[in-house]
Enzyme design. Structure first.
Site, short mmCIF file in Angstrom:
data_model
loop_
_atom_site.label_atom_id
_atom_site.label_comp_id
_atom_site.label_asym_id
_atom_site.label_seq_id
_atom_site.Cartn_x
_atom_site.Cartn_y
_atom_site.Cartn_z
N ASN A 94 0.81 -1.22 0.00
CA ASN A 94 0.00 0.00 0.00
C ASN A 94 0.84 1.27 0.00
OD1 ASN A 94 -2.37 1.45 0.05
ND2 ASN A 94 -3.06 0.73 2.06
N HIS A 100 -14.66 -5.45 10.54
CA HIS A 100 -14.37 -4.10 11.03
C HIS A 100 -15.65 -3.30 11.22
CE1 HIS A 100 -9.96 -3.47 9.62
NE2 HIS A 100 -10.15 -4.69 10.05
N ARG A 120 -13.98 -6.14 15.24
CA ARG A 120 -13.05 -5.10 15.66
C ARG A 120 -13.82 -3.80 15.76
NH1 ARG A 120 -8.05 -2.33 12.29
NH2 ARG A 120 -9.71 -0.89 11.74
N TYR A 122 -7.73 7.00 12.82
CA TYR A 122 -7.55 5.73 12.11
C TYR A 122 -8.76 4.81 12.28
CZ TYR A 122 -6.56 0.98 11.15
OH TYR A 122 -6.69 -0.28 10.67
N ASP A 154 -7.65 -1.98 17.48
CA ASP A 154 -6.35 -1.68 16.87
C ASP A 154 -5.89 -0.30 17.34
OD1 ASP A 154 -4.13 -1.44 15.26
OD2 ASP A 154 -5.17 -1.98 13.39
N HIS A 210 -3.04 0.89 16.49
CA HIS A 210 -2.32 1.38 15.30
C HIS A 210 -1.06 2.17 15.63
CE1 HIS A 210 -2.21 2.07 10.89
NE2 HIS A 210 -3.00 1.03 10.87
N GLU A 220 -4.30 -4.60 19.46
CA GLU A 220 -3.36 -4.73 18.33
C GLU A 220 -2.42 -3.53 18.22
OE1 GLU A 220 -5.51 -5.35 14.71
OE2 GLU A 220 -3.89 -4.57 13.47
N GLU A 246 1.52 -6.77 11.53
CA GLU A 246 1.03 -6.62 10.16
C GLU A 246 2.07 -5.98 9.25
OE1 GLU A 246 -2.52 -4.30 10.98
OE2 GLU A 246 -1.60 -2.53 10.11
N ARG A 296 0.69 -11.26 13.56
CA ARG A 296 -0.15 -10.81 12.46
C ARG A 296 0.52 -10.78 11.09
NH1 ARG A 296 -4.48 -8.75 12.24
NH2 ARG A 296 -4.03 -6.75 11.24
N HIS A 333 -3.02 -10.41 9.04
CA HIS A 333 -3.53 -9.16 8.49
C HIS A 333 -4.43 -9.47 7.29
CE1 HIS A 333 -2.26 -4.98 6.70
NE2 HIS A 333 -3.38 -4.88 7.38
N ASP A 360 -6.30 -3.59 1.45
CA ASP A 360 -5.15 -3.34 0.58
C ASP A 360 -4.35 -4.61 0.31
OD1 ASP A 360 -4.85 -2.40 3.45
OD2 ASP A 360 -2.74 -2.56 2.94
N GLU A 364 -8.15 -11.67 9.94
CA GLU A 364 -8.83 -10.39 9.68
C GLU A 364 -9.52 -10.45 8.32
OE1 GLU A 364 -6.17 -7.03 9.28
OE2 GLU A 364 -7.74 -5.61 9.82
N TRP A 389 1.39 6.99 12.36
CA TRP A 389 0.02 6.85 11.87
C TRP A 389 -0.46 5.45 12.13
CZ3 TRP A 389 -2.11 3.65 8.03
CH2 TRP A 389 -3.50 3.85 7.84
O1 EZ4 Z 1 -3.84 0.30 8.36
O2 EZ4 Z 1 -3.63 -2.23 5.88
O3 EZ4 Z 1 -5.49 -4.04 11.02
N1 EZ4 Z 1 -5.51 -3.47 9.98
C1 EZ4 Z 1 -4.83 -2.35 9.69
C2 EZ4 Z 1 -4.95 -1.83 8.28
C3 EZ4 Z 1 -3.73 -1.00 7.88
C4 EZ4 Z 1 -3.63 -0.94 6.39
C5 EZ4 Z 1 -2.37 -0.20 5.96
O4 EZ4 Z 1 -2.14 -0.36 4.60
O5 EZ4 Z 1 -4.18 -1.81 10.54
O6 EZ4 Z 1 -6.13 -1.09 8.14
CO CO Z 2 -3.85 -3.15 12.18
#
Ligand code: EZ4
Ligand code: CO
Length: 403
Positions: A37, A122, A147, A159, A210, A212, A236, A262, A283, A312, A316, A339, A403
């Site tokens: 991605n 999700h 999630r 996010y 998550d 993130h 996560e 991931e 992951r 993961h 993407d 996932e 991010w």
């Molecule tokens: O942000 O795959 O758990 N899933 C994630 C995804 C990631 C994207 C990044 O390309 O964290 O949504």
């Molecule tokens: Co994630």
């Protein structure tokens, strides 16, 4: 079975995907996902300019030797671009081997270890009540594991919170968009979300979250502790994992299960995390961790420490990765969860696939190979469109954050 040709197909049916197709002298073809991605064309070039010329004429059955040749032979080891390119070749070769045997891939890996693959979907909303509604909707659709991500009061973009239903696409702009972040606001809000969710949903479904990569180890410890009573399936990416040792601090403070990986691309990224039992779920996934050949090595290491898989599976990652992952999941003894974000209809049409969803489970199907193909004519109608993941900045002073 000699490799006679290999091609890279870049398309954008709603979002960008890179796909490798390998052709053989027996008329069989195999495909592998090569999507990274926001850096798609680097992998496309790595394959076209540096890998494909070395593949022509090789025996497609020599999966292990080709893997070692591409890994050791590059001299420059690991890294997401290299490992995604190797994964694409590896996935296509496993697809070919299974097709040549006339068997679904899970049979070639060692057969079924379970009846189906539990997935998590999700659910996300702009605030707590919206997120609760979405989680209940996922429960109605039959999901056993969900999630939950919610907008945070006082933060503009967060996010995991999408626009529209069933579809969240983080690579949302031609150049990186900017999100704002406040650890304090997030930490105040998130326990309230899960308190409300358990109130409305009860304890019959698994809930996941998550972070993130946004918290420091001690902040993540605090969040993990405050979520314990809500019994999450996992928390996560609680903190960035370049320093694997960081997870020790979180581990010392909370019994909330931890998942990470991931963005890992090799067994070396998770060696200490696994050997020190600092995590519960790994992951790493087929497309970004060197394909089935390497992911199997990671899963075997993890199994020695009772760490289970939780691959993961965001949008993407193309359906070709999902197909391969589902065969892997059906076989791998230490499976945890998979996932699953639904792809758009356009994407599903470009990648005809054998896998199906029923009552919170995915089934890879029994078509020979991994069961996913690419409709090249249709793919050609969706040319590559540059798209980036966002960046994140601290709200109070603009410091660039994770991010
Ligand atoms: O942000 O795959 O758990 N899933 C994630 C995804 C990631 C994207 C990044 O390309 O964290 O949504
Ligand atoms: Co994630």
């Amino acid at each position: 079975m000699k490799i006679t040709n290999a091609r890279v197909i870049v398309c954008s049916p709603g979002r960008n995907f890179v796909t490798l197709k390998i052709e053989t002298d027996e008329g069989l073809t195999g495909i592998g996902d090569a999507t990274l991605n926001g850096r798609e064309l680097s992998v496309a070039s790595y394959l076209t300019d540096h890998i494909i010329p070395c593949l022509i004429g090789r025996d497609a059955h020599q999966i292990e030797d080709i893997w070692q040749y591409l890994y050791k032979g590059a001299y420059w080891r690991r890294g997401p671009v290299t490992m995604t390119a190797i994964a694409a070749v590896d996935t296509a070769l496993w697809d070919l081997k299974a097709k040549a045997a006339g068997l679904p891939l899970y049979q070639v890996l060692g057969g079924k270890s379970r009846t189906g693959v539990m997935v998590y979907g999700h659910a996300n909303g702009t605030d707590i009540e919206h997120t609760v509604d979405e989680v209940l909707r996922y429960a109605d659709m039959g999901y056993k594991a969900i999630r939950a991500q919610s907008g945070v009061p006082g933060l503009d973009k967060v996010y995991g919170v999408g626009r529209g239903n069933l579809f969240y696409e983080p690579a949302d702009a031609d150049l990186p968009s900017e999100h704002d972040w406040s650890t304090e606001k997030y930490l105040r809000h998130t326990p309230k979300l899960f308190e409300r969710l358990r109130e409305k949903l009860g304890f019959d479904h698994h809930l996941l979250h998550d972070v993130h990569h946004r918290l420091t180890p001690i902040e993540a410890s605090r969040l993990g502790k405050s979520l314990e009573e809500h019994q999450l399936f996992w928390m996560e990416d609680a903190t960035p994992a370049e320093n694997q040792e960081s997870f020790r601090l979180i581990r010392q403070h909370t019994t909330t299960p931890l998942a990470v990986g991931e963005i890992f691309n090799s067994i070396w990224d998770c060696k200490e995390l696994i050997e020190n039992q600092l995590i519960d779920y790994i992951r790493a996934t087929v497309v970004h961790a060197g394909g089935i050949t390497h992911l199997r090595r990671i899963a075997d290491l993890a199994s020695m420490y009772q760490v289970r898989t939780g691959c993961h599976g965001a949008t993407d990652l193309s359906p070709a990765c999902m197909g391969a992952a589902l065969h892997f999941d059906l076989w791998v003894p230490n499976f945890g969860i998979q996932e699953y974000m639904r792809h758009t209809e356009e994407t599903d049409a470009v990648f005809p696939h054998a896998y199906t969803f029923d009552k919170g489970m995915l089934y890879p199907g029994d078509a020979p190979g991994h069961g996913v193909d690419i409709d090249e004519k249709l793919a050609a109608k969706y040319p590559y469109k540059r798209a980036y993941l966002p960046v994140n900045r601290q709200q109070h002073d603009g410091t660039l954050w994770n991010w």
